[in-house]
Design an enzyme around this catalytic site. Structure first.
Site, PDB file in Angstrom:
ATOM      1  N   ILE A   1      -3.519   4.270   1.788  1.00 51.00           N
ATOM      2  CA  ILE A   1      -3.931   4.394   3.227  1.00 51.00           C
ATOM      3  C   ILE A   1      -5.036   5.457   3.323  1.00 51.00           C
ATOM      4  O   ILE A   1      -5.707   5.258   4.462  1.00 51.00           O
ATOM      5  CB  ILE A   1      -2.727   4.711   4.139  1.00 51.00           C
ATOM      6  CG1 ILE A   1      -3.105   4.509   5.482  1.00 51.00           C
ATOM      7  CG2 ILE A   1      -2.253   6.017   3.970  1.00 51.00           C
ATOM      8  CD1 ILE A   1      -1.789   4.364   6.485  1.00 51.00           C
TER       9      ILE A   1
ATOM     10  N   TYR B   1       0.925  -1.159   0.146  1.00 52.33           N
ATOM     11  CA  TYR B   1       0.167  -0.083   0.098  1.00 52.33           C
ATOM     12  C   TYR B   1       0.916   1.296  -0.014  1.00 52.33           C
ATOM     13  O   TYR B   1       1.995   1.170   0.143  1.00 52.33           O
ATOM     14  CB  TYR B   1      -1.096  -0.067   1.207  1.00 52.33           C
ATOM     15  CG  TYR B   1      -0.271   0.267   2.643  1.00 52.33           C
ATOM     16  CD1 TYR B   1      -0.284   1.701   3.032  1.00 52.33           C
ATOM     17  CD2 TYR B   1       0.342  -0.715   3.203  1.00 52.33           C
ATOM     18  CE1 TYR B   1       0.289   1.811   4.055  1.00 52.33           C
ATOM     19  CE2 TYR B   1       0.822  -0.523   4.528  1.00 52.33           C
ATOM     20  CZ  TYR B   1       0.826   0.660   4.894  1.00 52.33           C
ATOM     21  OH  TYR B   1       1.319   1.251   6.199  1.00 52.33           O
ATOM     22  N   CYS B   2       0.378   2.451  -0.307  1.00 51.77           N
ATOM     23  CA  CYS B   2       0.823   3.525  -0.167  1.00 51.77           C
ATOM     24  C   CYS B   2       0.042   4.824   0.211  1.00 51.77           C
ATOM     25  O   CYS B   2      -0.822   4.395   0.896  1.00 51.77           O
ATOM     26  CB  CYS B   2       1.580   4.053  -1.744  1.00 51.77           C
ATOM     27  SG  CYS B   2       0.113   4.250  -2.828  1.00 51.77           S
ATOM     28  N   ARG B   3       0.022   6.262  -0.143  1.00 50.15           N
ATOM     29  CA  ARG B   3      -1.053   7.024   0.136  1.00 50.15           C
ATOM     30  C   ARG B   3      -2.252   6.728  -0.455  1.00 50.15           C
ATOM     31  O   ARG B   3      -3.157   6.674  -0.129  1.00 50.15           O
ATOM     32  CB  ARG B   3      -0.425   8.239   0.056  1.00 50.15           C
ATOM     33  CG  ARG B   3      -1.286   9.542   0.810  1.00 50.15           C
ATOM     34  CD  ARG B   3      -0.800  10.742   0.486  1.00 50.15           C
ATOM     35  NE  ARG B   3      -0.905  11.392  -0.944  1.00 50.15           N
ATOM     36  CZ  ARG B   3      -2.229  11.762  -1.623  1.00 50.15           C
ATOM     37  NH1 ARG B   3      -3.284  11.487  -0.704  1.00 50.15           N
ATOM     38  NH2 ARG B   3      -2.506  11.952  -2.544  1.00 50.15           N
TER      39      ARG B   3
END
Length: 135
Positions: free
Chosen positions: A126, A98-100
């Protein structure tokens, strides 16, 4: 007579070159596992299943420090190159990325698959994670 030999030699070289490149492309393409995108709910279900997982946050260290998913490792997308990151030694591990917002996680997942990881799942950003984070 020598012109015929030169022409035949050129044809042979071209045929071998085309044949080799075709085989090379099939090998490279055929070995990478497929890219898979899953939802935050599916990721949470996997996390709660008791299955051994590696959760990878591919944001910058500063973003990671500001808040991340419990138990995740920080392996910034920019650090993933053409060889396996030292934090991810098992190419067959189930890895949740995952990332932003989901852009970097898709890039990182595809890079990991290209390196040879076999079970990488991208669950986006996220900002769409409705569950608890560590701050």
């Amino acid at each position: 007579m020598s012109k015929i030999y030169i022409i035949l030699l050129i044809i042979l070289v071209v045929v071998l070159f085309v044949s080799f490149n075709g085989r090379q492309a099939k090998t490279t393409t055929g070995t990478a596992a497929p890219y898979k995108k899953i939802s935050a709910q599916e990721a949470m279900n996997l996390m709660q299943s008791g299955q051994t997982l590696t959760i990878v946050d591919v944001r910058t260290p500063a973003e990671f420090a500001a808040g991340h998913i419990q138990g995740s490792l920080n392996v910034p997308n920019e650090t993933i190159g053409s060889s396996a990151p030292s934090a991810l030694p098992d190419l067959d591990a189930t890895i949740l990325v995952y990332c932003r917002s989901g852009a970097r996680s898709a890039q990182a997942a595809k890079k990991l698959l290209a390196i040879g990881y076999t079970n990488v799942l991208d669950f986006g950003g996220i900002i769409n994670w409705p569950y608890e984070v560590v701050r």
